[in-house]
Enzyme design. Structure first.
Site, short mmCIF file in Angstrom:
data_model
loop_
_atom_site.label_atom_id
_atom_site.label_comp_id
_atom_site.label_asym_id
_atom_site.label_seq_id
_atom_site.Cartn_x
_atom_site.Cartn_y
_atom_site.Cartn_z
N SER A 176 0.83 -1.20 0.00
CA SER A 176 0.00 0.00 0.00
C SER A 176 0.86 1.25 0.00
O SER A 176 1.97 1.26 0.57
CB SER A 176 -0.90 0.01 1.24
OG SER A 176 -1.52 1.27 1.41
N TYR A 216 -2.46 -0.25 9.90
CA TYR A 216 -2.64 -0.80 8.56
C TYR A 216 -1.35 -0.67 7.75
O TYR A 216 -0.87 -1.62 7.14
CB TYR A 216 -3.79 -0.09 7.84
CG TYR A 216 -3.90 -0.43 6.38
CD1 TYR A 216 -4.30 -1.71 5.98
CD2 TYR A 216 -3.59 0.50 5.39
CE1 TYR A 216 -4.39 -2.04 4.63
CE2 TYR A 216 -3.68 0.18 4.05
CZ TYR A 216 -4.08 -1.09 3.67
OH TYR A 216 -4.16 -1.42 2.34
#
Length: 338
Positions: free
Chosen positions: A127, A152
């Site tokens: 990501s 995350y």
């Protein structure tokens, strides 16, 4: 080829599976259809895949190791694309354990299954959030990513480290893709475009964080899928130019690569909303709010490494991509707000 796609009912996973089936690959989809967002949307994506004779599906979680091992043993994939994960920066502040279970334990299970299944190539989702507190733009894979600002992001950076270990120890070819704000038809309801569209059509105000001033490298789903396929088809080898005294984080002496995959064109959030308003023919009532914890002010992908190695070239401007999303949204929901 036989390709196992985890997260096959997800936004990117379903679009990728459709593309692989269209070119003649066999695809085993693996997804737990969790309730992080509307399961009906995930089921609708799957319904487009299940009629295809080359598609099979297993409903299970990555952290269910026996189920994952059985899927690998039965299908014997040649290549694997791991897109299943607990997604979302903001949700990681509310439910951190979900990220450890899916993104760490689950990814460990994938690595072990690939190792023992002698998989030719594992491509996995990282990501853009891994860049965290880094403010140098554009973000390049050569940059340090040691200051995540959400769990995350930390879990995705951990995936890259875990993958490198398996590439080094077991010669498992792995490629990590740092996705930059993916949008388009069949998108995720927790993402800004979906949320804004639903609220504007309902005549409700939208929450605009960082007062609309932050920028995102919005990347259209078709461009993302094109990049994933090009990467999947290019199995990495050790980088002969790798210098252990000046290590490049994007490559290794092991068969390991990390790439940014984005549009290479940051757009200010306020402009993104303007485009959406034009497509909907309605003005949004905006609630201007400060930047949320865990968010970063700007993202901007340097995709030169991916372009150099695979020929990747994003082609969809945001004006076109948002229009296609709106057209899909209106058809899918038939004017109702769900």
């Amino acid at each position: 080829m036989r390709i196992l796609v985890t997260g096959a009912a997800g936004f990117i996973g379903a679009a990728l599976s459709e593309r692989l089936l269209a070119r003649g690959d066999e695809v085993l989809g693996y997804d737990n259809l969790n309730a992080y967002y509307d399961v009906r949307l995930k089921e609708a994506r799957l319904a487009r895949l299940t009629p295809h004779p080359g598609f099979r599906f297993v409903r299970a979680a990555l952290e269910d190791r026996p189920a994952l091992e059985a899927a690998f043993a039965g299908f014997r994939p040649q290549r694997v694309v791991n897109l299943a994960a607990q997604a979302g920066v903001r949700y990681s502040l509310e439910n951190p354990h979900a990220y450890v279970e899916s993104n760490l334990v689950g990814f460990m299970n994938v690595l072990e299954a690939c190792r023992h299944g002698k998989v030719e190539h594992l491509v996995y989702a990282s990501s853009s959030s891994v860049y965290g507190a880094n403010r140098k733009l554009p973000f390049a894979v050569e940059d340090a990513v040691d200051h995540p600002v959400s769990l995350y992001a930390a879990s995705k950076k951990a995936n890259e480290l875990m993958a490198h270990t398996y590439s080094h120890l077991y010669a498992l070819p792995t490629t990590g893709l740092r996705f930059f704000t993916v949008y388009g038809p069949w998108g995720r309801p927790d993402m800004a475009l979906f949320l804004f569209t639903r609220r504007i059509l309902a005549g409700e105000p939208i929450d605009v964080f960082n007062y609309g001033k932050h920028t995102r490298d919005f990347t259209y789903i078709d461009d993302i899928v094109e990049g994933v396929v090009r990467t999947l088809d290019r199995v990495p080898a050790g980088d002969p130019a790798f210098d252990p005294l000046h290590p490049n984080p994007g490559s290794s002496l092991a068969p390991y690569r990390v790439y940014n995959i984005g549009a290479h064109t940051p757009v200010e959030l306020a402009r993104y909303i303007e485009i959406l308003e034009e497509c909907l023919g309605r003005k949004a009532e905006k609630r201007l709010l400060p930047l949320q914890p865990g968010d970063v002010p700007d993202t901007y992908a340097d995709v030169s490494a991916l372009m150099r190695d695979t020929g990747y070239a994003p082609t969809t401007p945001v004006e076109v991509g948002v229009r296609r999303f709106v057209d899909w949204y209106l058809r899918f929901y038939e004017g109702t707000q769900n």
